[in-house]
Design a protein around this motif. Structure first.
Motif: not given
Length: 318
Positions: A89-114
């Motif tokens: 049971d992942s906490i990351v998938l249970r955080a609602g808007r914080l899950t959204q923020q975490f996903a967006v944040d890491n998407c930007v991190k991936m783009q910066a990595s590229n």
């Protein structure tokens, strides 16, 4: 205003690698000293998201490797984190808007990595243009702008290559015959079955995109392998995210010469402009009424999703 809860990110200088700003994230050490941390540090995640990582779990950094020593990319690491597992049971998938923020944040991190890879590998991706660069340098053109790889999504070279590929298909096979659109439906059984009590679909952007991707693959099998619309000789499609952050796909199909739509009867086989007969096509009739007809609103149904400040935002009834 948006009707769904969404999280977005603004990247300062994201259109130019040389002007890309680093994260302005400050932490206070136990000695009271302020220090800046980079998003490529493994302790960025537990410091930025203590609710998601209450035990200080180490995140991804530039040196993260698998058990067999293979280097793990930013995308691979966070794709693994967002996976759904039966016995976990992942906490990351249970955080609602914080899950959204975490996903967006890491998407930007991936783009910066590229973008970082592009900046550090200019010699590699310019290899096919060395001769042209040498000629330009000899003529006095000292342009040192960064050059993007053709696989850098969103870059001018990538967009131009995709356009040229599409035009080559049209040049060889002719103009497209069918413009097909499929949208993500929040009522799909795969989505509804995985939502926890009290959760809304926008709380699980990972689930929406994963189910939508699976549906696209099934649609491609129907159209390209099972030939439900005729034999397809060439196709091209694009996936977009609009209106409440839901994905949808636009697909252009070029049919074989023997299956091209030439007469009104041919078009009538695949295009409908009226509600199907309930007796002859009961299943299609039910789906059309559910998904393509505006349901009662206003006084009859004041809680309809289209209602805004006491009236229908679509202007019904007409």
């Amino acid at each position: 205003m948006p009707s769904a809860s969404q999280v977005a990110a603004v990247v300062v200088g994201g259109d130019d690698i040389t002007n890309l700003k680093e994260r302005d994230v400050m932490v206070e050490s136990v000695t009271g000293r302020l220090m800046s941390i980079k998003e490529t540090a493994g302790y960025y995640d537990p410091l930025q998201y203590p609710l998601l990582f209450p035990y200080g779990s180490y995140g991804w950094d530039l040196n993260t490797r698998s058990i067999n020593g293979k280097k793990i990319t930013c995308r691979e690491f966070y794709s693994y984190m967002f996976q759904m597992r039966e016995c976990y049971d992942s906490i990351v998938l249970r955080a609602g808007r914080l899950t959204q923020q975490f996903a967006v944040d890491n998407c930007v991190k991936m783009q910066a990595s590229n973008l970082r890879w592009v900046a550090l590998n200019q010699d590699t991706i310019r290899a096919d243009l060395y001769k042209g660069l040498e000629d330009s340098y000899n003529t006095g053109e000292h342009n040192t702008e960064l050059y993007f790889h053709h696989q850098s999504v969103g870059s001018p070279r990538n967009m131009n290559q995709r356009y040229q590929d599409t035009m080559a298909l049209v040049h060889k096979f002719g103009k497209p015959d069918i413009f097909l659109t499929m949208t993500c439906n929040l009522s799909w059984s795969e989505i509804v079955a995985e939502l926890l009590p009290g959760y809304q679909p926008h709380d699980r952007p990972d689930l929406l995109t994963r189910v939508f991707h699976a549906r696209i693959e099934e649609l491609k099998k129907d159209v390209l392998e099972r030939n439900v619309l005729g034999k397809v000789v060439a196709y091209v499609y694009v996936i977009e995210f609009q209106k409440r952050g839901l994905p949808h796909v636009h697909m252009l199909l070029i049919l074989d010469q023997s299956d091209k739509l030439a007469t009104p009867d041919d078009y009538d086989k695949i295009v409908r402009a009226e509600i199907p007969d309930q007796q002859q096509e009961s299943e299609l009739h039910k789906r059309i009424l559910k998904h393509m007809i505006h349901n009662p609103c206003g006084v009859q149904n004041p809680h309809s999703p289209c209602m805004k400040q006491g009236s229908c935002k679509k202007g019904f009834p007409k």
